[in-house]
Design an enzyme around this catalytic site. Structure first.
Site, PDB file in Angstrom:
ATOM      1  N   ASP A 100       0.805  -1.108   0.000  1.00  0.00           N
ATOM      2  CA  ASP A 100      -0.165  -0.057   0.207  1.00  0.00           C
ATOM      3  C   ASP A 100       1.109   1.211  -0.136  1.00  0.00           C
ATOM      4  O   ASP A 100       1.161   1.806   1.008  1.00  0.00           O
ATOM      5  CB  ASP A 100      -0.951   0.037   1.275  1.00  0.00           C
ATOM      6  CG  ASP A 100      -1.961   1.242   1.239  1.00  0.00           C
ATOM      7  OD1 ASP A 100      -2.061   1.996   0.246  1.00  0.00           O
ATOM      8  OD2 ASP A 100      -2.689   1.217   2.205  1.00  0.00           O
ATOM      9  N   HIS A 101       1.411   1.835  -1.185  1.00  0.00           N
ATOM     10  CA  HIS A 101       2.372   2.922  -1.435  1.00  0.00           C
ATOM     11  C   HIS A 101       1.681   3.784  -2.361  1.00  0.00           C
ATOM     12  O   HIS A 101       0.925   3.591  -3.206  1.00  0.00           O
ATOM     13  CB  HIS A 101       3.525   2.208  -1.918  1.00  0.00           C
ATOM     14  CG  HIS A 101       4.598   1.709  -1.010  1.00  0.00           C
ATOM     15  ND1 HIS A 101       5.971   1.737  -1.309  1.00  0.00           N
ATOM     16  CD2 HIS A 101       4.499   1.086   0.222  1.00  0.00           C
ATOM     17  CE1 HIS A 101       6.519   1.159  -0.153  1.00  0.00           C
ATOM     18  NE2 HIS A 101       5.600   0.706   0.442  1.00  0.00           N
ATOM     19  N   GLY A 154       4.314   2.999   9.099  1.00  0.00           N
ATOM     20  CA  GLY A 154       4.427   3.608   7.597  1.00  0.00           C
ATOM     21  C   GLY A 154       6.010   4.011   7.506  1.00  0.00           C
ATOM     22  O   GLY A 154       6.863   3.697   7.973  1.00  0.00           O
ATOM     23  N   GLU A 155       6.081   4.543   6.061  1.00  0.00           N
ATOM     24  CA  GLU A 155       7.421   5.062   5.692  1.00  0.00           C
ATOM     25  C   GLU A 155       7.170   6.486   5.199  1.00  0.00           C
ATOM     26  O   GLU A 155       6.121   6.708   4.657  1.00  0.00           O
ATOM     27  CB  GLU A 155       7.774   3.897   4.480  1.00  0.00           C
ATOM     28  CG  GLU A 155       7.995   2.657   4.548  1.00  0.00           C
ATOM     29  CD  GLU A 155       8.333   1.870   3.523  1.00  0.00           C
ATOM     30  OE1 GLU A 155       9.382   2.159   2.946  1.00  0.00           O
ATOM     31  OE2 GLU A 155       7.762   0.968   3.136  1.00  0.00           O
ATOM     32  N   ASN A 168       5.743   7.488   1.724  1.00  0.00           N
ATOM     33  CA  ASN A 168       4.453   7.487   1.456  1.00  0.00           C
ATOM     34  C   ASN A 168       3.630   8.521   1.993  1.00  0.00           C
ATOM     35  O   ASN A 168       2.628   9.226   1.677  1.00  0.00           O
ATOM     36  CB  ASN A 168       3.868   6.020   1.390  1.00  0.00           C
ATOM     37  CG  ASN A 168       4.645   5.090   0.689  1.00  0.00           C
ATOM     38  OD1 ASN A 168       4.536   5.076  -0.580  1.00  0.00           O
ATOM     39  ND2 ASN A 168       5.051   4.014   1.558  1.00  0.00           N
ATOM     40  N   GLY A 228      10.981  -4.778  17.078  1.00  0.00           N
ATOM     41  CA  GLY A 228      11.875  -4.968  18.094  1.00  0.00           C
ATOM     42  C   GLY A 228      10.941  -4.985  19.396  1.00  0.00           C
ATOM     43  O   GLY A 228       9.586  -5.091  19.434  1.00  0.00           O
TER      44      GLY A 228
END
Length: 328
Positions: free
Chosen positions: A37-38, A106-107, A110, A174
């Protein structure tokens, strides 16, 4: 038994080809399919970024048995969590119970497009936690009012709810994210085969009295081709960003940024992290790291939008046979 999936890579195919690939993947025998999803591809060589939810609606209509999943949607910036809840409920109806909502923090690539900046990882995880709580509330079908630290919801209700509740899978990396999201999620998503993350997830769920049947869903890129050199070149051209790791990739804002960050990655470096070429046994060996780490579901990414047909025609079925014969 370990389940094997196919990845609908919105970064390397347009929407019509993605739907066609989904039908081929179901016919080839994949157990499930995940969809990225980008808003942008990582590298301009990939060349695509259609809307994932529109595409998945078409996929749900074109397929019959394969399970579907977002891998992953960020419900905090580009989408408000109330909108994600509505999209997920609608897709579950269209898929007749075959959909799982995969979520993550998220990133930058995007999420920056809506002009709200890019928060630190701790803040992004706090936003995701609140978003999941809102989505869970809306999935009840009740009228929801919410005033939180990051989101506001005013008199919202989902009017079309699926008969099969939408399960939520959350991406973690993590100890802190495991601690935060294990109690809020049904299933685990992780991008690296780390047994300590899987063990920590199960321990955290047991500690809160949750069911022990949580799925662990991973993903691995492969670049199958009859010619290994061609496969290595293609993987380097389109997937060399993969070597950067999540800590770097999450913060880069543009395709130009990814190109700059990966300019010194060599083809042989890419081939060390992505199995390339016709050797199916080499692919099985790479994938085995995931089931050995405790993953129950592993989605394959076939690198190269123009090389999906040959993969389905020549490699998919025998590869699945080898994977199922080797996996527990």
């Amino acid at each position: 038994m370990t389940r094997f999936g196919y990845t609908l890579m919105t970064e390397q195919n347009g929407p019509k080809d993605l739907v066609r690939n989904a039908v081929a993947a179901e016919r080839s025998g994949f157990d499930f399919q995940v969809c990225s999803d980008h808003f942008s591809p990582w590298l301009s060589a990939q060349g695509h970024a259609p809307h994932a939810w529109t595409t998945l609606g078409a996929v749900a209509n074109a397929t019959e048995t394969t399970e579907l999943m977002t891998y992953v949607t960020c419900p905090t910036m580009r989408y408000h969590p109330a909108i994600v809840a509505q999209q997920a409920a609608t897709l579950q109806i269209l898929a007749e119970g075959r959909f799982t909502l995969g979520l993550g923090s998220g990133e930058n690539l995007n999420e920056h497009v809506v002009g709200q900046g890019w928060p630190t990882i701790g803040r992004r995880q706090d936003m995701l936690r609140e978003a999941i709580q809102i989505i869970r509330e809306l999935f009840t079908g009740d009228l929801v009012d919410w005033q939180g630290d990051y989101f506001q919801v005013d008199s919202a209700r989902l009017w079309d709810l699926p008969d099969t509740p939408v399960a939520i899978a959350t991406a973690v990396s993590g100890d802190r994210s495991v601690e935060v999201f294990a109690p809020l999620s049904d299933h685990l998503i992780a991008v690296e085969p780390k047994a300590d993350v899987v063990d920590g997830w199960h321990e955290a769920r047991r500690g809160t009295g949750l069911a022990a049947d949580s799925r662990v869903i991973g993903q691995i890129p492969i670049c199958w081709d009859r010619d290994r050199d061609v496969a290595v070149d293609r993987a380097h051209d389109q997937f060399r960003w993969f070597a950067g790791g999540w800590a770097v990739n999450a913060d880069l804002p543009t395709t130009a940024g990814f190109a700059g960050a990966t300019q010194f990655v060599r083809p042989e470096d890419t081939a060390e992290s992505i199995p390339c070429g016709p050797d199916l046994d080499a692919i099985v060996k790479a994938v085995s790291a995931y089931w050995e780490a405790g993953f129950t579901d592993i989605a394959l990414v076939q690198v190269g939008g123009d090389h999906q047909d040959s993969f389905f025609e020549e490699a998919a079925a025998p590869l699945l046979d080898k994977l199922r014969a080797a996996a527990p």
